[in-house]
Design a protein around this motif. Structure first.
Motif, short mmCIF file in Angstrom:
data_model
loop_
_atom_site.label_atom_id
_atom_site.label_comp_id
_atom_site.label_asym_id
_atom_site.label_seq_id
_atom_site.Cartn_x
_atom_site.Cartn_y
_atom_site.Cartn_z
N ARG A 76 27.68 23.20 6.73
CA ARG A 76 27.42 24.47 7.41
C ARG A 76 27.11 25.57 6.40
NH1 ARG A 76 32.78 26.58 9.11
NH2 ARG A 76 32.73 27.13 6.89
N PHE A 80 23.61 27.93 5.87
CA PHE A 80 23.57 29.39 5.89
C PHE A 80 23.16 29.97 4.53
CE2 PHE A 80 26.07 28.93 9.77
CZ PHE A 80 25.58 29.95 10.55
N THR A 96 18.99 30.78 11.27
CA THR A 96 20.08 31.77 11.31
C THR A 96 19.70 33.05 10.59
OG1 THR A 96 21.06 30.70 9.37
CG2 THR A 96 21.87 30.01 11.54
N ASN A 100 20.11 37.45 11.24
CA ASN A 100 21.14 37.86 10.27
C ASN A 100 21.15 39.38 10.16
OD1 ASN A 100 22.86 38.18 8.05
ND2 ASN A 100 21.18 37.90 6.60
N ASP A 299 26.86 32.76 15.26
CA ASP A 299 26.80 32.29 13.87
C ASP A 299 28.08 32.66 13.13
OD1 ASP A 299 24.23 31.41 14.34
OD2 ASP A 299 23.26 33.12 13.37
N LYS A 303 30.98 30.15 11.62
CA LYS A 303 31.33 30.16 10.19
C LYS A 303 32.82 30.41 9.94
CE LYS A 303 28.26 33.20 8.74
NZ LYS A 303 27.49 34.04 7.77
#
Length: 549
Positions: A76, A80, A96, A100, A299, A303
């Protein structure tokens, strides 16, 4: 690292599956009044009740242990951070980055991609304002009233389904029409009801050469020119989302009306990019931005949340449980909301194109099941058709029920009936109905015992059918963004567990190549004899049927 099926975590889950397979959920609910209160999670406006699953606390712990052991968190973070995780194509995977809003840079090959991402968002906002205000006019001075969005795959499904799902938020300034199928009936039907003087064509193709998209755009161009426009006028009526600026400008599109695409965004993850321009045109930029905001919130949740509260991780590992330890071949999405009826098709592409793979990242043949078949329909329609198979058919078919708690412009009776059907179906699938209960129900029907027992057998439903119920206050742009991102990350987690590359699609590419070769055969640009005998036969029959009479 040991192979997946030889790992301690996998072996533990196999043992647990043997034990759990002998248990029934209705007994768990009867003995544990806290089950529903503990087996749920909530984030970003989404509430997920996963208590109606064939899992115990020990099962969930073992599933999360597997996620940790296979490095879900590390993979992951690599995604990112812009690392090259799509190794077969040598690309980063950064859909992603398109949502952002942290203010932090996202680096790809030593370059921060965020300035260009944010500049593209500003360009989408400015263009949307030009169209909605009427400042951008067609070549005869008319304001744009209709937009025809032409794409295929993710360039079509994402914008179309998101726009449909958010119908209560659509603006009155323009009406957006979507075209994907190369079947000429579709583009012809759409264009036949439009005036070329107030119509804008949005062509979405990274290469500007995708067969279906290019042909539909050429048809729209031909329609525009035959209706009275000129090659010069195309600049006011055609825009493109593409990385091939040269081809777009040669087509006649003004360079300032070409919106960029990047290699690190796959088609099925692209609605957050300029591919989403039709969404902005249909809903207004503010609502498009809210869609991105919801995805960004998911997102951040993905995370930071621990496994036991992490919505994508929970859903992903439950899917692993059924696919690999209970032999589930498919997964059903049942949105109990008419406007969300397109979601199963969207997740179908997202999931099946991502994880329908037969080799690991290292190229080794896989000896376990990967991506399931994704299907579904809106409730309550499915209750009168395929729900029969789920209730009384063989095998395990996990289900996601989805429903907003509030809907616009609907009376209380309709929505209460919808909710009761949604909750009732989930309950029925979980608890079923025993033979004894069915036999008792027939007590006053005047039947002989043998006939009563025979009918009771037909009416018996085993239950123990797993489902998740996903609720949200209302389906606004923010919530839809979070919902779609949740499914994106679910698919990602499962890809990590199965050790597949979730971001290439070579199975799609082969069909495109062969389709072009067959087209050459049909059009006389290739020898038909070079094809296999079946394809030769099909080509010849097609050519005969379409020969000049």
């Amino acid at each position: 690292m040991t192979t997946l099926t030889e790992s301690d975590q996998w072996q533990t889950l196999e043992s647990l599956a043997q034990l759990v397979g002998q248990e029934h959920m209705r007994n768990w609910f009867a003995s544990d009044q806290t089950r529903a209160a503990t087996m749920n999670a909530e984030a970003c406006g989404l509430f997920v009740d996963f208590s109606k699953n064939r899992v115990t606390d020990d099962t969930l712990k073992a599933l999360f242990d597997l996620a940790d052991a296979r490095g879900v968190a590390a993979h992951r973070d690599a995604m990112f951070n812009g690392e090259t995780i799509n190794q077969t194509e040598g690309r980063a995977v950064l859909h992603t980055a398109l949502r952002n809003f942290s203010g932090k840079p996202v680096m790809v090959d030593g370059e921060d991609v965020m300035p260009e991402v944010l500049a593209t968002l500003e360009k989408i906002e400015a263009f949307t304002q030009l169209i909605h205000s009427g400042e951008h006019k067609g070549y005869t001075g008319k304001a744009i009233k209709h937009v025809v969005a032409i794409g295929i795959g993710g360039s079509f499904l994402g914008p179309k389904i998101m726009t449909e799902a958010l119908k209560p938020y659509q603006q009155n300034a323009v009406k957006v029409h979507f075209v994907a199928n190369v079947d000429g009936c579709h583009i012809t039907d759409v264009l036949s009801g439009l005036d070329h003087e107030d119509t804008l064509i949005v062509m979405s193709s990274k290469s500007f050469s995708t067969q279906e998209t290019l042909q539909n755009t050429l048809t729209a161009k031909d329609w525009f020119l035959k209706s009275g426009g000129t090659q010069t006028d195309i600049a006011k009526h055609f825009v493109a989302v593409s990385s091939n600026v040269k081809a777009a400008t040669e087509f006649g599109i003004a360079e300032e009306n070409i919106f960029p695409m990047w290699d690190w965004v796959g088609g099925r993850y692209s609605l957050w990019s300029a591919i989403g321009l039709p969404i902005s045109l249909a809903l207004g930029f503010k609502n498009f931005k809210s869609l991105l905001d919801g995805a960004y919130a998911m997102d951040e949740h993905f995370k930071t949340a621990p496994n036991e509260k992490n919505l994508p991780v929970i859903l992903a590992m439950l899917g692993i449980w059924y696919r690999n330890f209970f032999g589930a071949q498919s997964h059903v999405l049942l949105p109990y909301y008419h406007y969300l009826r397109g979601l199963p098709a969207y997740v179908q592409q997202l999931d099946m194109e991502s994880n329908g793979k037969m080799v690991t990242q290292s190229g080794d043949a896989i000896n376990y099941e990967t991506g399931p078949i994704i299907w579904g329909s809106e409730g309550t329609n499915g209750q009168h058709s395929f729900h029969q198979l789920i209730h009384q058919g063989h095998g395990v078919i996990p289900i996601d029920f989805l429903m907003p708690l509030n809907v616009p412009n609907q009376n209380d009776t309709h929505h209460a009936m919808l909710a009761s059907n949604c909750f009732g179906q989930a309950q029925a699938l979980m608890q079923g109905k025993t033979f004894e209960d069915c036999y008792a129900d027939l007590a006053d029907k005047g039947l002989e015992d043998d006939e009563r027992a025979r009918l009771a057998q037909h009416k018996t439903m085993p239950g123990n059918k797993p489902s998740n119920t996903i609720l949200f206050e209302k389906l606004d742009p923010y919530t839809l963004g979070a919902l779609v991102a949740m499914y994106e990350h679910k698919v990602f987690v499962q890809g990590v567990i199965w050790q597949v590359n979730s971001f290439d699609q070579w199975g799609v590419e082969l069909g495109k190549v062969l389709g072009n070769q067959v087209l050459a055969g049909i059009q006389g640009e290739a020898e038909v004899e070079t094809f296999d005998s079946s394809t030769q036969q099909l080509i010849n029959r097609f050519k005969q049927a379409n020969a000049p009479k």
